[in-house]
Design a protein around this motif. Sequence first.
Motif, mmCIF file in Angstrom:
data_model
loop_
_atom_site.group_PDB
_atom_site.id
_atom_site.type_symbol
_atom_site.label_atom_id
_atom_site.label_comp_id
_atom_site.label_asym_id
_atom_site.label_seq_id
_atom_site.Cartn_x
_atom_site.Cartn_y
_atom_site.Cartn_z
ATOM 1 N N GLY A 1 0.773 -1.232 0.000
ATOM 2 C CA GLY A 1 0.000 0.000 0.000
ATOM 3 C C GLY A 1 0.802 1.279 0.000
ATOM 4 O O GLY A 1 0.234 2.372 0.051
ATOM 5 N N ARG A 2 2.135 1.175 -0.083
ATOM 6 C CA ARG A 2 2.935 2.401 -0.137
ATOM 7 C C ARG A 2 3.858 2.360 -1.352
ATOM 8 O O ARG A 2 4.292 1.291 -1.795
ATOM 9 C CB ARG A 2 3.749 2.582 1.149
ATOM 10 C CG ARG A 2 4.735 1.483 1.448
ATOM 11 C CD ARG A 2 5.326 1.621 2.840
ATOM 12 N NE ARG A 2 6.300 0.590 3.124
ATOM 13 C CZ ARG A 2 7.603 0.702 2.874
ATOM 14 N NH1 ARG A 2 8.081 1.825 2.348
ATOM 15 N NH2 ARG A 2 8.437 -0.290 3.152
ATOM 16 N N GLU A 3 4.161 3.515 -1.876
ATOM 17 C CA GLU A 3 5.004 3.604 -3.061
ATOM 18 C C GLU A 3 6.471 3.626 -2.651
ATOM 19 O O GLU A 3 6.869 4.385 -1.770
ATOM 20 C CB GLU A 3 4.664 4.860 -3.855
ATOM 21 C CG GLU A 3 5.371 4.934 -5.199
ATOM 22 C CD GLU A 3 4.901 6.105 -6.040
ATOM 23 O OE1 GLU A 3 5.568 7.163 -5.982
ATOM 24 O OE2 GLU A 3 3.866 5.973 -6.725
ATOM 25 N N VAL A 4 7.263 2.786 -3.310
ATOM 26 C CA VAL A 4 8.675 2.656 -2.989
ATOM 27 C C VAL A 4 9.505 2.968 -4.232
ATOM 28 O O VAL A 4 9.254 2.420 -5.305
ATOM 29 C CB VAL A 4 8.998 1.229 -2.495
ATOM 30 C CG1 VAL A 4 10.487 1.079 -2.210
ATOM 31 C CG2 VAL A 4 8.175 0.893 -1.261
ATOM 32 N N ALA A 5 10.474 3.864 -4.095
ATOM 33 C CA ALA A 5 11.393 4.154 -5.194
ATOM 34 C C ALA A 5 12.244 2.917 -5.461
ATOM 35 O O ALA A 5 12.724 2.260 -4.530
ATOM 36 C CB ALA A 5 12.275 5.341 -4.837
ATOM 37 N N ALA A 6 12.437 2.581 -6.739
ATOM 38 C CA ALA A 6 13.121 1.338 -7.078
ATOM 39 C C ALA A 6 14.025 1.510 -8.291
ATOM 40 O O ALA A 6 13.913 2.479 -9.044
ATOM 41 C CB ALA A 6 12.093 0.236 -7.348
ATOM 42 N N ARG A 7 14.921 0.543 -8.452
ATOM 43 C CA ARG A 7 15.805 0.480 -9.615
ATOM 44 C C ARG A 7 15.570 -0.847 -10.321
ATOM 45 O O ARG A 7 15.489 -1.903 -9.674
ATOM 46 C CB ARG A 7 17.263 0.578 -9.164
ATOM 47 C CG ARG A 7 18.243 0.960 -10.271
ATOM 48 C CD ARG A 7 18.043 2.395 -10.729
ATOM 49 N NE ARG A 7 18.987 2.761 -11.757
ATOM 50 C CZ ARG A 7 20.165 3.329 -11.511
ATOM 51 N NH1 ARG A 7 20.528 3.574 -10.255
ATOM 52 N NH2 ARG A 7 20.977 3.656 -12.489
ATOM 53 N N GLU A 8 15.437 -0.809 -11.638
ATOM 54 C CA GLU A 8 15.185 -2.024 -12.402
ATOM 55 C C GLU A 8 16.477 -2.786 -12.688
ATOM 56 O O GLU A 8 17.534 -2.196 -12.888
ATOM 57 C CB GLU A 8 14.505 -1.680 -13.730
ATOM 58 C CG GLU A 8 13.080 -1.179 -13.576
ATOM 59 C CD GLU A 8 12.399 -1.037 -14.914
ATOM 60 O OE1 GLU A 8 11.462 -1.807 -15.182
ATOM 61 O OE2 GLU A 8 12.807 -0.150 -15.682
ATOM 62 N N TRP B 1 14.694 -14.958 -18.752
ATOM 63 C CA TRP B 1 15.501 -14.077 -17.922
ATOM 64 C C TRP B 1 14.658 -13.620 -16.748
ATOM 65 O O TRP B 1 13.502 -14.012 -16.614
ATOM 66 C CB TRP B 1 16.015 -12.879 -18.728
ATOM 67 C CG TRP B 1 14.954 -12.083 -19.431
ATOM 68 C CD1 TRP B 1 14.291 -12.432 -20.576
ATOM 69 C CD2 TRP B 1 14.425 -10.815 -19.024
ATOM 70 N NE1 TRP B 1 13.379 -11.464 -20.908
ATOM 71 C CE2 TRP B 1 13.440 -10.450 -19.980
ATOM 72 C CE3 TRP B 1 14.682 -9.950 -17.974
ATOM 73 C CZ2 TRP B 1 12.717 -9.264 -19.901
ATOM 74 C CZ3 TRP B 1 13.977 -8.755 -17.883
ATOM 75 C CH2 TRP B 1 13.003 -8.424 -18.854
ATOM 76 N N ILE B 2 15.238 -12.844 -15.856
ATOM 77 C CA ILE B 2 14.537 -12.406 -14.655
ATOM 78 C C ILE B 2 14.535 -10.882 -14.585
ATOM 79 O O ILE B 2 15.583 -10.246 -14.715
ATOM 80 C CB ILE B 2 15.212 -12.987 -13.398
ATOM 81 C CG1 ILE B 2 15.144 -14.518 -13.438
ATOM 82 C CG2 ILE B 2 14.550 -12.457 -12.121
ATOM 83 C CD1 ILE B 2 15.976 -15.190 -12.360
ATOM 84 N N HIS B 3 13.349 -10.314 -14.402
ATOM 85 C CA HIS B 3 13.211 -8.873 -14.209
ATOM 86 C C HIS B 3 13.148 -8.607 -12.709
ATOM 87 O O HIS B 3 12.365 -9.230 -11.990
ATOM 88 C CB HIS B 3 11.941 -8.355 -14.883
ATOM 89 C CG HIS B 3 11.684 -6.898 -14.619
ATOM 90 N ND1 HIS B 3 10.843 -6.451 -13.623
ATOM 91 C CD2 HIS B 3 12.167 -5.782 -15.222
ATOM 92 C CE1 HIS B 3 10.813 -5.133 -13.624
ATOM 93 N NE2 HIS B 3 11.610 -4.703 -14.583
ATOM 94 N N GLY B 4 14.000 -7.712 -12.233
ATOM 95 C CA GLY B 4 14.056 -7.455 -10.803
ATOM 96 C C GLY B 4 13.953 -5.985 -10.451
ATOM 97 O O GLY B 4 14.176 -5.107 -11.283
ATOM 98 N N LEU B 5 13.586 -5.736 -9.192
ATOM 99 C CA LEU B 5 13.537 -4.387 -8.639
ATOM 100 C C LEU B 5 14.177 -4.410 -7.252
ATOM 101 O O LEU B 5 13.890 -5.292 -6.441
ATOM 102 C CB LEU B 5 12.088 -3.899 -8.505
ATOM 103 C CG LEU B 5 11.281 -3.690 -9.786
ATOM 104 C CD1 LEU B 5 9.804 -3.441 -9.438
ATOM 105 C CD2 LEU B 5 11.837 -2.522 -10.591
ATOM 106 N N VAL B 6 15.063 -3.446 -6.995
ATOM 107 C CA VAL B 6 15.607 -3.235 -5.655
ATOM 108 C C VAL B 6 15.278 -1.804 -5.247
ATOM 109 O O VAL B 6 15.119 -0.914 -6.090
ATOM 110 C CB VAL B 6 17.126 -3.474 -5.593
ATOM 111 C CG1 VAL B 6 17.456 -4.919 -5.870
ATOM 112 C CG2 VAL B 6 17.865 -2.555 -6.564
ATOM 113 N N SER B 7 15.170 -1.583 -3.947
ATOM 114 C CA SER B 7 14.805 -0.250 -3.471
ATOM 115 C C SER B 7 15.909 0.748 -3.789
ATOM 116 O O SER B 7 17.101 0.450 -3.712
ATOM 117 C CB SER B 7 14.520 -0.273 -1.963
ATOM 118 O OG SER B 7 15.698 -0.538 -1.232
ATOM 119 N N ASP B 8 15.488 1.945 -4.150
ATOM 120 C CA ASP B 8 16.419 3.016 -4.511
ATOM 121 C C ASP B 8 16.403 4.074 -3.406
ATOM 122 O O ASP B 8 16.225 5.257 -3.663
ATOM 123 C CB ASP B 8 16.010 3.624 -5.861
ATOM 124 C CG ASP B 8 17.121 4.469 -6.477
ATOM 125 O OD1 ASP B 8 18.286 4.296 -6.097
ATOM 126 O OD2 ASP B 8 16.799 5.299 -7.350
#
Length: 284
Positions: free
Chosen positions: A203-210, A234-241
């Motif tokens: 429920g909250r927006e998180v800044a991320a890097r692809e 392949w794998i698409h990922g997101l980590v917090s920015d």
Amino acid sequence: MIRPAPLPSSRRALLRLALAAGASLTWPGRARSQGAPLPAIDALYRLRYEGAQAVELRLRAEAGADGHRSLLTTAAIGFVSLLVDYDGQSEAEGPVRDGRPRPETFASRTVRRGDPRTVDIAFAPGTGDVEALRIVRRGSERESEVPEAMRRGVMDPLTAIQAARAAFLAGDTAPLTLPVFDGRRRYDVTVTVGGRTAVAIAGREVAARELRLAVAMHAGFNEREAGIAGSGGWIHGLVSDDGRALPLVFETRDAPASAAFELVTDCGVEACEPAPAYRLLPGT
């Protein structure tokens, strides 16, 4: 006694691949500046297979000026828990040199369908060469299928996550390849860093890097696993920015079946139950 039917072979293979890739979530590279602390992780994740909940994972990791330690616990959940009685725990620790965590010891304990398996690895921290390896299954020692020549300059999956986060937080975003050895398998994860975005988490927006991850298998994988990896997926990922590089979401793309590794709860922000009696490093 009625026993649950096993998972089809292709599904078991994909599940193992997803867990292996999920354990190598970010990428290696140049060290952070000396003295810069690596933010701790305590987070709960779930692995979905074909849309169904399959595995629950909890990752806890910390690093100090001189050392680091990580703990990953896993357990089958949902419908999969009726088919496969799986649970496990992995731990890794080692020194921190020039701001970069390095491997020293790795221990894995898993139980699958009543079959206990253990893996213990000792690394040379300066080189990443494997100095000792012990694999036990059903009470008997086993040999690794990975040749000794492929056990040099590697690191375990959990230390790889820490070293990779340190590199990313230092601003190293060039495409890099991470050499991983978990005792049974030897594989590389090549990661390409993409653009900035945002994702809704609880429920909250998180800044991320692809991220884009590609897994190259070298040894220890069976024919079905190799076939899945060689299918062009392949794998698409997101980590917090946000200065933490917290793994958020990783999903298979162009693969024979879909799997997704997703953050459920950031235990550093919200309370996770049960609360762990877990102290990583002295003074933490």
